[in-house]
Scaffold this motif. Structure first.
Motif, PDB file in Angstrom:
ATOM      1  N   ARG A 301       0.842  -1.229  -0.076  1.00 22.69           N
ATOM      2  CA  ARG A 301       0.039   0.060   0.042  1.00 22.69           C
ATOM      3  C   ARG A 301       0.824   1.290   0.004  1.00 22.69           C
ATOM      4  N   GLY A 302       0.605   2.118  -0.948  1.00 20.95           N
ATOM      5  CA  GLY A 302       1.290   3.557  -1.063  1.00 20.95           C
ATOM      6  C   GLY A 302       2.478   3.320  -1.796  1.00 20.95           C
ATOM      7  N   PHE A 320       3.266 -11.024 -11.399  1.00 20.86           N
ATOM      8  CA  PHE A 320       3.659 -10.155 -10.273  1.00 20.86           C
ATOM      9  C   PHE A 320       5.259 -10.524  -9.877  1.00 20.86           C
ATOM     10  N   HIS A 321       5.999  -9.148  -9.376  1.00 28.96           N
ATOM     11  CA  HIS A 321       7.265  -9.323  -9.025  1.00 28.96           C
ATOM     12  C   HIS A 321       7.621  -8.423  -8.063  1.00 28.96           C
ATOM     13  N   TYR A 322       6.893  -8.675  -6.881  1.00 31.12           N
ATOM     14  CA  TYR A 322       7.189  -7.519  -5.881  1.00 31.12           C
ATOM     15  C   TYR A 322       7.661  -8.339  -4.542  1.00 31.12           C
ATOM     16  N   GLY A 323       8.322  -9.417  -4.721  1.00 28.29           N
ATOM     17  CA  GLY A 323       8.812 -10.239  -3.429  1.00 28.29           C
ATOM     18  C   GLY A 323      10.160  -9.733  -3.225  1.00 28.29           C
ATOM     19  N   ILE A 324      10.821 -10.162  -2.151  1.00 31.45           N
ATOM     20  CA  ILE A 324      12.104  -9.680  -1.579  1.00 31.45           C
ATOM     21  C   ILE A 324      13.297  -9.695  -2.648  1.00 31.45           C
ATOM     22  N   LEU A 325      13.053 -10.743  -3.766  1.00 30.28           N
ATOM     23  CA  LEU A 325      14.010 -10.823  -4.742  1.00 30.28           C
ATOM     24  C   LEU A 325      13.979  -9.614  -5.792  1.00 30.28           C
ATOM     25  N   GLY A 333      11.122   0.466   2.905  1.00 30.45           N
ATOM     26  CA  GLY A 333      11.335   0.154   4.166  1.00 30.45           C
ATOM     27  C   GLY A 333      10.665   1.532   4.853  1.00 30.45           C
ATOM     28  N   THR A 334       9.204   1.625   4.920  1.00 32.55           N
ATOM     29  CA  THR A 334       8.467   2.399   5.625  1.00 32.55           C
ATOM     30  C   THR A 334       7.175   1.689   6.314  1.00 32.55           C
ATOM     31  N   ALA A 335       7.159   2.616   7.717  1.00 30.38           N
ATOM     32  CA  ALA A 335       6.177   1.959   8.670  1.00 30.38           C
ATOM     33  C   ALA A 335       4.960   1.327   8.065  1.00 30.38           C
ATOM     34  N   GLY A 336       4.706   0.031   8.777  1.00 30.21           N
ATOM     35  CA  GLY A 336       3.485  -0.612   8.321  1.00 30.21           C
ATOM     36  C   GLY A 336       3.743  -1.263   7.157  1.00 30.21           C
ATOM     37  N   ILE A 337       4.825  -1.546   6.232  1.00 27.61           N
ATOM     38  CA  ILE A 337       4.872  -2.045   5.080  1.00 27.61           C
ATOM     39  C   ILE A 337       5.627  -3.405   5.738  1.00 27.61           C
ATOM     40  N   PRO A 338       5.139  -4.789   5.138  1.00 22.03           N
ATOM     41  CA  PRO A 338       5.196  -5.814   5.817  1.00 22.03           C
ATOM     42  C   PRO A 338       6.725  -6.052   5.807  1.00 22.03           C
ATOM     43  N   PRO A 339       7.650  -5.901   4.850  1.00 26.12           N
ATOM     44  CA  PRO A 339       9.141  -6.219   4.998  1.00 26.12           C
ATOM     45  C   PRO A 339       9.921  -5.445   6.204  1.00 26.12           C
ATOM     46  N   THR A 340       9.317  -4.271   6.246  1.00 24.75           N
ATOM     47  CA  THR A 340       9.810  -3.409   7.200  1.00 24.75           C
ATOM     48  C   THR A 340       9.412  -3.760   8.704  1.00 24.75           C
ATOM     49  N   LEU A 341       8.317  -4.339   8.848  1.00 26.07           N
ATOM     50  CA  LEU A 341       8.125  -4.885  10.124  1.00 26.07           C
ATOM     51  C   LEU A 341       9.033  -6.189  10.312  1.00 26.07           C
TER      52      LEU A 341
END
Length: 437
Positions: A301-302, A320-325, A333-341
């Protein structure tokens, strides 16, 4: 314990002409038994350190996922689903401890001591669980749920296993119906809603089956990463390929672990997905997890517009190509975004040598979560390399096969896998350089 060599890989004189692939250097490294991640002491140190930092919160993730799937179940207002009872903190991991089904980690089977210490004190001080929760001084289970949702959403067309198809079967619906009615037998309001909207309740149970799936997957990975950390501390890994091969061997050792979904209502167990269905860890959990979470996930989101006219999101889920790879860790690296958590969770459990590395090479505390994310990205390219090598080993030929035709089949497989990283968003180019920080 899992041994560190099922297949001996040797660098032999090339029997094929050089690859003409864009990532020929990476292809040749894979053909020699290596990883997509270059074999350097710095890379080895980073990935093992982050595996350890990941394993401690993962020890909470898998326990809480199973707790939600098995006990919380269809609680209409699950305010306390992240509050693990002692029963699940004491739950024995099947791959650690003296009573393990297969002992991967030499440590204890109950919750990790560092996890228990953090749960008690957090980064503040000892106070009631509710205050830690409201202060957000806790493990971020929202990350685990985002991974589960990615597996659920992408489950239809990933091409692995039969788990997702079973969720649409009449047998599954019958099993779920039995559990739903037992859960709400003393709640006439919810029973009435179930009669009015049965599909809504069934879809919730399907989601809970993915909670169980992911919990059982991570129950294996936590002791794998703990053991890798211990081996590294003892000087047992000589390079990145050693670490990758440990993962390859772990994949084969645990491939047949059952994937199931049981619900406990009172003293009775309801088998929504029985073990007897024969669903296994490799095909129903590990491979779908890599595809859904490492490669695909969804735009956070965002960061992207979901507006069809903007065309910032592919029409087909397989694109889709939005995974960690693929992630650009800086805007992600924004608050509330799952990888940042996840980065925040890992930060609490960094080994000292990784803290010293970040203090030396990075801008201190100002960007440590970003650096954690980049290290995590490197480490997941190594995990993906292990998956690619395991698939090659299972489906194709040994790396030292004397038949050139067989070696060419291996190369074609490797090249097809690496084709997925030709996208400009892929970080395969970046991880080849130590300056990617």
């Amino acid at each position: 314990m899992v041994q560190t060599s099922l297949e001996t890989t040797k660098t032999t004189p090339p029997k094929l002409p050089p690859s003409t692939h864009e990532f020929a250097e990476v292809i040749h490294r894979l053909e020699a038994g290596g990883s997509m991640l270059p074999d350097t002491p710095e890379n080895l140190m980073q990935i093992i350190g982050i595996y350890k930092a990941y394993a401690v919160p993962m020890d909470f993730y898998w326990r809480d996922l199973l707790y939600i799937a098995e006990r919380v179940f269809l609680e209409p207002l699950p305010f306390f689903k992240y509050f693990l009872p002692k029963e699940y903190l004491d739950l024995h991991n099947h791959y650690a401890g003296d009573d393990a089904d297969l002992r991967i980690w030499r440590g204890e089977a109950t919750a990790h001591p560092e996890l228990l210490e953090f749960m008690e004190k957090g980064t503040t001080f000892k106070m009631p669980k509710l205050l830690h929760h409201l202060w957000h001084d806790r493990i971020n289970m929202e990350f685990a749920e985002a991974c589960m949702q990615a597996m659920l959403w992408h489950g239809r067309d990933m091409g692995w296993g039969k788990f997702d198809a079973y969720l649409d079967s009449e047998e599954y619906k019958t099993n779920a119906d039995r559990a739903i009615k037992a859960y709400f037998k003393n709640n006439p309001l919810m029973m009435g809603l179930y009669k009015l909207f049965p599909d809504m309740f069934l879809e919730q149970v399907r989601q809970l089956s993915y909670y169980s799936n992911l919990g059982l997957f991570w129950e294996v990975m936590a002791p794998v990463f703990f053991e890798m950390s211990d081996i590294y501390d003892e000087g047992g890994f000589k390079g990145v390929p050693d670490a990758m091969n440990f993962l390859v061997n772990g994949i084969f050792a645990i491939a047949g672990r059952p994937i199931y979904h049981h619900v406990y209502i009172g003293d009775e167990c309801y088998e929504i997905i029985p073990k007897s269905k024969g669903f296994t860890w490799l095909y129903e959990a590990a491979l779908p997890y890599v595809e859904a979470v490492f490669y695909r996930t969804a735009p956070f989101r965002g960061t992207k517009s979901y507006n069809a006219q903007a065309r910032q999101v592919p029409d087909d889920q397989k694109d889709f190509h939005y995974g960690i790879l693929y992630a650009d860790v800086f805007p992600v690296g924004t608050a509330g975004i799952p990888p940042t958590l996840l980065m925040d969770d890992m930060y609490h459990f960094l080994p000292d040598y990784l803290k010293e590395y970040y203090a030396k090479h990075c801008r201190g505390q100002d960007d440590i979560l970003i650096q954690l994310g980049i290290t995590f990205q490197r480490s997941m390219y190594n995990v993906t390399s292990a998956v690619i090598q395991a698939l090659r080993q299972a489906l194709l030929y040994p790396l030292d096969d004397p038949n050139p035709k067989h070696l060419m089949k291996n190369r074609q497989f490797f090249e097809a896998q690496i084709d997925r990283f030709k996208r400009p968003e892929a970080r395969l180019r970046d991880i080849q350089s130590p300056d990617y920080r």
